[in-house]
Write an enzyme that holds these catalytic residues in place. Structure first.
Site, PDB file in Angstrom:
ATOM      1  N   PRO A 154      45.595  28.700  27.777  1.00  0.00           N
ATOM      2  CA  PRO A 154      46.945  29.249  28.187  1.00  0.00           C
ATOM      3  C   PRO A 154      47.570  29.756  27.182  1.00  0.00           C
ATOM      4  CG  PRO A 154      46.307  27.320  29.644  1.00  0.00           C
ATOM      5  CD  PRO A 154      45.520  27.259  28.338  1.00  0.00           C
ATOM      6  N   LEU A 158      50.834  30.194  26.964  1.00  0.00           N
ATOM      7  CA  LEU A 158      52.102  29.679  26.784  1.00  0.00           C
ATOM      8  C   LEU A 158      51.949  28.105  27.162  1.00  0.00           C
ATOM      9  CD1 LEU A 158      55.002  30.515  26.570  1.00  0.00           C
ATOM     10  CD2 LEU A 158      55.084  30.254  29.205  1.00  0.00           C
ATOM     11  N   GLY A 159      52.203  27.402  26.376  1.00  0.00           N
ATOM     12  CA  GLY A 159      52.230  25.987  26.299  1.00  0.00           C
ATOM     13  C   GLY A 159      53.428  25.178  26.181  1.00  0.00           C
ATOM     14  N   ASP A 176      51.220  20.514  24.469  1.00  0.00           N
ATOM     15  CA  ASP A 176      51.067  20.310  23.629  1.00  0.00           C
ATOM     16  C   ASP A 176      51.749  19.018  22.952  1.00  0.00           C
ATOM     17  OD1 ASP A 176      50.476  20.904  20.559  1.00  0.00           O
ATOM     18  OD2 ASP A 176      52.789  21.002  20.488  1.00  0.00           O
ATOM     19  N   TYR A 194      54.463  12.235  17.422  1.00  0.00           N
ATOM     20  CA  TYR A 194      55.660  12.525  18.307  1.00  0.00           C
ATOM     21  C   TYR A 194      55.914  11.132  19.082  1.00  0.00           C
ATOM     22  CZ  TYR A 194      54.823  17.471  17.911  1.00  0.00           C
ATOM     23  OH  TYR A 194      54.730  18.818  17.484  1.00  0.00           O
ATOM     24  N   LYS A 212      47.519  16.143  17.921  1.00  0.00           N
ATOM     25  CA  LYS A 212      47.618  16.557  16.378  1.00  0.00           C
ATOM     26  C   LYS A 212      47.440  15.167  15.517  1.00  0.00           C
ATOM     27  CE  LYS A 212      51.068  20.066  16.902  1.00  0.00           C
ATOM     28  NZ  LYS A 212      51.587  19.495  18.301  1.00  0.00           N
ATOM     29  N   HIS A 261      48.153  18.193  11.465  1.00  0.00           N
ATOM     30  CA  HIS A 261      49.468  18.418  11.747  1.00  0.00           C
ATOM     31  C   HIS A 261      50.224  18.978  10.369  1.00  0.00           C
ATOM     32  CE1 HIS A 261      53.026  16.720  14.143  1.00  0.00           C
ATOM     33  NE2 HIS A 261      53.481  17.976  13.657  1.00  0.00           N
TER      34      HIS A 261
END
Length: 292
Positions: free
Chosen positions: A14, A16-17, A44, A49, A74, A107
């Site tokens: 897609p 748009l994430g 994502d 994170y 990542k 990353h």
């Protein structure tokens, strides 16, 4: 226009994430659940994170079949090297609660230890060959990083996720990606990173973008996301605010003119707001990614 893009290995994602950078774990489940309810099918995240577990929980709570959601994460620089990157996959997959990742990317380049970057990417190639990931890629790689990587590996990255917004369009990197058949994916696609600098204009307050938005009855954020999509990029907006999450997804029902696209292109100042990729080292940015 199409809502999906085809990667260089035939996998569709897609366009748009939904991003969760700097989204606190406590807020991540609710935000991702809201995004999935809104219609996002591409999430994502990243090991660095610290919220992969919460992304996985939101996916489970959504009631959607796993096959309906494109999951991207990542590998952080602390887990570069062949064996370390293989283990990084295991950690991320376990936290996310999935058996297979749709897209796994490095990353950052690690110019001071690029042999570790290459070894980590070779691990991604192995994961791809083993069917544990559907596509592999990189993030924040400049032209010279891509050249060095491709000189030592065999699978061309499917994606290069980089800082792209109207004030920093990275045309040289976009061209380098296009020349190699790599999809450019925008982080900070609506210039969120410009909101925090001292002085100057935020992209959300830019008069050119505001004028285009007014002409279409849309917001500045919607115009910027539409700009990315019409120029063939993937974009990863982020928000924890429900109406913003919905607003950022409502970008498929209008079209910018060629003149409007060029007017936005002309706003590029060539000034990076995020970290200089070459500045990241294990000494300055290395930290341990917890086990699953």
């Amino acid at each position: 226009m199409t809502t999906h893009l085809t990667l260089n290995n035939g996998v569709e994602l897609p366009a748009l994430g939904f991003g969760v950078f700097q989204t606190a774990p406590a807020e991540t489940v609710v935000a991702v659940e809201a995004a999935l309810r809104t219609g996002y099918r591409h999430i994502d995240t990243a090991a660095a994170y610290g919220n992969e577990r919460e992304v996985g929980e939101a996916i489970r709570r959504s009631g959607l079949d796993r096959s309906e959601i494109f999951v991207e994460t990542k590998v952080w620089i602390s887990d570069y090297g062949y064996d370390a990157a293989l283990h990084a996959f295991e950690k991320s997959a376990a936290k996310l609660g999935v058996g297979q990742l749709d897209l796994l990317i490095l990353h950052q380049p690690l110019p001071t230890d690029f042999h570790l970057t290459i070894d980590a990417y070779r691990a991604l190639e192995q994961l791809l060959a083993d069917g544990k990931v559907r596509a592999i890629g990189v993030s924040n790689f400049m032209r010279e990083n891509l050249d060095e990587l491709l000189g030592a590996t065999s699978v061309v990255p499917a994606v290069n996720q980089i800082e792209i917004h109207p004030y920093f369009a990275q045309r040289d990197v976009l061209a380098a990606d296009a020349e190699r058949g790599i999809l450019s994916q925008a982080w900070s696609p609506i210039g969120g990173i410009t909101f925090y600098r001292t002085g100057g204009t935020s992209t959300l307050d830019d008069p050119t973008i505001a004028g285009i938005a007014a002409a279409h009855g849309k917001t500045a954020a919607q115009v910027m996301l539409r700009w990315h999509l019409q120029e063939g990029r993937s974009a990863i907006p982020k928000s924890v605010t429900p109406h913003r999450i919905e607003e950022n997804f409502d970008v498929f029902g209008f079209e910018l003119t060629e003149a409007e696209l060029r007017a936005i292109d002309a706003l590029d100042e060539g000034v990076r707001r995020g970290p200089e990729p070459a500045s990241l080292t294990l000494e300055t940015a290395g930290f341990k990614i917890p086990e699953a």
